[in-house]
Motif scaffolding. Sequence first.
Motif, PDB file in Angstrom:
ATOM      1  N   SER A   1      -4.843   9.105  -9.521  1.00 16.42           N
ATOM      2  CA  SER A   1      -5.880   8.490  -8.684  1.00 16.42           C
ATOM      3  C   SER A   1      -6.561   9.513  -7.795  1.00 16.42           C
ATOM      4  O   SER A   1      -7.561   9.221  -7.153  1.00 16.42           O
TER       5      SER A   1
ATOM      6  N   THR B   1       2.210  10.678  -5.162  1.00 15.82           N
ATOM      7  CA  THR B   1       2.226   9.280  -5.582  1.00 15.82           C
ATOM      8  C   THR B   1       0.899   8.944  -6.228  1.00 15.82           C
ATOM      9  O   THR B   1      -0.163   9.235  -5.676  1.00 15.82           O
ATOM     10  N   HIS B   2       0.969   8.329  -7.433  1.00 18.77           N
ATOM     11  CA  HIS B   2      -0.229   7.958  -8.192  1.00 18.77           C
ATOM     12  C   HIS B   2      -1.174   9.146  -8.289  1.00 18.77           C
ATOM     13  O   HIS B   2      -2.320   9.103  -7.844  1.00 18.77           O
TER      14      HIS B   2
ATOM     15  N   GLU C   1       8.019   2.025  -5.076  1.00 19.69           N
ATOM     16  CA  GLU C   1       7.264   0.919  -5.665  1.00 19.69           C
ATOM     17  C   GLU C   1       8.036  -0.394  -5.518  1.00 19.69           C
ATOM     18  O   GLU C   1       8.087  -1.221  -6.440  1.00 19.69           O
TER      19      GLU C   1
ATOM     20  N   LYS D   1       3.883   7.244 -11.787  1.00 17.53           N
ATOM     21  CA  LYS D   1       3.424   6.744 -10.494  1.00 17.53           C
ATOM     22  C   LYS D   1       3.909   7.626  -9.348  1.00 17.53           C
ATOM     23  O   LYS D   1       3.235   7.745  -8.329  1.00 17.53           O
ATOM     24  N   VAL D   2       5.106   8.190  -9.495  1.00 16.20           N
ATOM     25  CA  VAL D   2       5.665   9.046  -8.456  1.00 16.20           C
ATOM     26  C   VAL D   2       6.179  10.317  -9.117  1.00 16.20           C
ATOM     27  O   VAL D   2       6.864  10.258 -10.145  1.00 16.20           O
TER      28      VAL D   2
ATOM     29  N   SER E   1       0.808  -1.219   0.000  1.00 18.75           N
ATOM     30  CA  SER E   1       0.000   0.000   0.000  1.00 18.75           C
ATOM     31  C   SER E   1       0.830   1.253   0.000  1.00 18.75           C
ATOM     32  O   SER E   1       0.292   2.351  -0.108  1.00 18.75           O
ATOM     33  N   HIS E   2       2.140   1.122   0.156  1.00 18.33           N
ATOM     34  CA  HIS E   2       3.009   2.290   0.207  1.00 18.33           C
ATOM     35  C   HIS E   2       3.819   2.407  -1.084  1.00 18.33           C
ATOM     36  O   HIS E   2       4.472   1.455  -1.499  1.00 18.33           O
ATOM     37  N   ALA E   3       3.767   3.600  -1.688  1.00 14.37           N
ATOM     38  CA  ALA E   3       4.537   3.847  -2.912  1.00 14.37           C
ATOM     39  C   ALA E   3       5.987   4.174  -2.594  1.00 14.37           C
ATOM     40  O   ALA E   3       6.891   3.792  -3.334  1.00 14.37           O
TER      41      ALA E   3
ATOM     42  N   ARG F   1      -0.007   5.255  -1.664  1.00 15.53           N
ATOM     43  CA  ARG F   1      -0.400   5.674  -3.005  1.00 15.53           C
ATOM     44  C   ARG F   1      -1.530   6.691  -2.923  1.00 15.53           C
ATOM     45  O   ARG F   1      -2.374   6.643  -2.030  1.00 15.53           O
ATOM     46  N   GLY F   2      -1.541   7.605  -3.893  1.00 16.41           N
ATOM     47  CA  GLY F   2      -2.592   8.604  -3.943  1.00 16.41           C
ATOM     48  C   GLY F   2      -2.428   9.736  -2.955  1.00 16.41           C
ATOM     49  O   GLY F   2      -3.408  10.371  -2.578  1.00 16.41           O
TER      50      GLY F   2
END
Length: 801
Positions: free
Chosen positions: A799, A795-796, A678, A771-772, A610-612, A643-644
């Motif tokens: 989203s 991050t992301h 990631e 993504k980042v 769950s962590h980017a 993320r997000g």
Amino acid sequence: MADSSHGPASFTAQANALLRKNLTFQKRNLRTNIILIAFPLIVCLISVLIKTLVNIELDKPKWKCGCISVDTNGDGQNETTCGVEYSTVDQVPSCPIPHPMVWPPFLQIPAPEYRAVTTDDVIPFSDLPEESCRRTGSCPVTILLTGANRSFGQSLAGNLINTGRSDTAFSPNSSSHVFDSLANVVLGSYSMPQVFNFLEPAFFSDLPVYIIQPQCAPNYSLSFSLQIESKTKQQEVRCVQGLHLWRNSSSEINDELFKGYLQGNSERKINEIVAGWVGAGSALGQSGLYNGIVHPSTWVQVSNAYLQFLRDAGTRILFEFVKEMPKPETKLRLDFSPLLGPLFFTWIILQLFPIILTSLVYEKELNLRIMMKMHGLGDGPYWMISYAYFLFISSAYMLCLVIFGSLIGLKFFTLNDYSIQFVFFFIFINLQISLAFLVSTAFSKVKTAAVIGYICTFGSGLLGGFLFHFFVQDPSFPSGWIVAMEVYPGFSLYRGLYDFGQYAFGANYMGTDGMRWKDLSDDINGMREVLLIMLVEWLVVLAVAYYLDQVLSLGSGVGKHPLFLLKNLAEKQSPPFPRPGLQKQESDVLVQMDKAEISQELLRDEPHTSHAIICHNIKKVYPGKDGNPEKVAVRDLSLALPRGECFGMLGPNGAGKTSFINMMIGLITPTSGTALVEGLDIRTNMDKIYTSMGVCPQHNLLWETLTGREHLLFYGRLKNLKGAALTQAVEESLKSVNLFHGGVSNQQAGKYSGGMKRRLSVAISLIGNPKVVYMDEPSTVQSNTEPSFSPVICTHLYSLF
């Protein structure tokens, strides 16, 4: 904002993106490229202009064969008759000589005031005559000898010049038998010999001719009448003593022979020696001659000395005359290619080296290379496209040089086989490009690289022309050392050009072909060795340049492990990512927080899907300089970003915000600790991280001649956007940062204001929905009182919308 990306761009897509960008960039520099490629034409045109002006001067009567108008038939009508007998010394070279005269062979000897004498400051040997002989003009001419067998050498020395008593050695009965009598003696003259021997310079000056004898009678001198064509000349003949001196080694001879000739030209402290001879066993060979002049008569002396040693004093070889082939009337013409030859063309070809070098260093100095890597450009496509571009420019440059040189009639190009020229130039320009890639790893500033590049260019030419050239021409210089010196690319280029020039000069003079492939097997031809050396060096230098580019971190991001080629071994040497678990160690972070907040952050610092981004005890320490202590920029920072999420960093100047961002994007290496993006470690997997990362650095990293749209098209292609998706992403990016309307998107970035450049940098970091995204102070400063945003990590990002 939808995700338009379809995974990392392939090798082909990256190469296509870089190629399109380079072509657009070079289109904006079209004038510079045209001037570069046309430089050989400009040089050739200048040489043609100079050649034409000189040839116009040579067509004047001063340089044409002399003529007179006389009545040759007795019919009262004067007719023009031309020939040597009517010409001045300057006119003679152009005259026809259907029946060349025969001339006796001469040794060139030093003038009386420069013959070797004992001088402590130049040559300290005491067996030379006293300096007082120069005042009376009675100094002998000295010949030095050495060898393994001294008694044998000294026996031959006594026969080198031994023709009987000086007062009876030469006494011709008539002028028709003068040259027959001269064949029995050893002659010398201090007039400068010429390349052609149609007219012996010893007889076309007021200087005396010398008979070299072991001993001379006091005040010996005579004169005789010499018939040259239709003219009669009184020639003075004098005697000069030939002095043979023994030395213990060839090194002493070389030292004495050349030091005496070169010492103190300004003060004329010159001790000139006729020749040096080195014996090997029962033979005697030539080591060197005064002024570098090698004449067949010197070998006849040695042959006679050896025959007399074996038989008797009456046994000898008569070297009666030297004669040139007949020649028609000729015009004096200047051809620059043999005259300037290797040195001139070495400078022209090496001009490309500093240009390629500065182009490579330019991208590193402005961090454009690492900026492209951060957005997904791999090293493979970068090397392939960059190398191919430089190869195209270099090939066009060399092709223009050969074509222009051939069109204006330079024998250097027209007489030598074009296929050999193609192979030679093609291999060298590849070696030159590889060498530029290798040398670029040592520079971070364009100005420094340019200075060093041009020093190497002109230095290589000068060293080749005034050092290496003489080694190549010296037959006594070991060929192994020549090959060793040719390992230096500048010398290998010079040697190849030298051979082209020599073959062209000989072919032009003899009316034959220049260098052909069969000539590569000649003993005097060094082209085969040069081609082999350059080919091997090309491959080796290219491999070493690529390795250093990957290992060193200068301008291309964090360097890889020195054993990165041995992947498994490199992975073993890299410690695994630490898993702190529930460890409750305290960390000093950039922002002062309560211990409870620190503990909570550390608990999150656990690899999880769950962590980017996960950072663990990442630290950066800069070494101290000039006696100052080391500087801790980032101290054991730990954090985890899901993320997000957008994460902003606050702190005063110097708190370490930019240093942290630079570690995360691969500009600098952490001193300790690490981070996962990631699931990929920034210490070992930055190349993979780059494919899903966007960056807006603290300073704008842009090409001044590319437009805003062209920047986004390039970086969009690196994010694997194609066709309509690419066009749509570029349009949306331009609109989102207010660069779409008013034709701003089609203006060159160099004309943008500071705020517009900043907005373009933000758009570049977001295109392709990475993504980042790292943004270091991304906002535009609106006023002196409104601060810009601090560094932000998202991050992301897509989203969130």
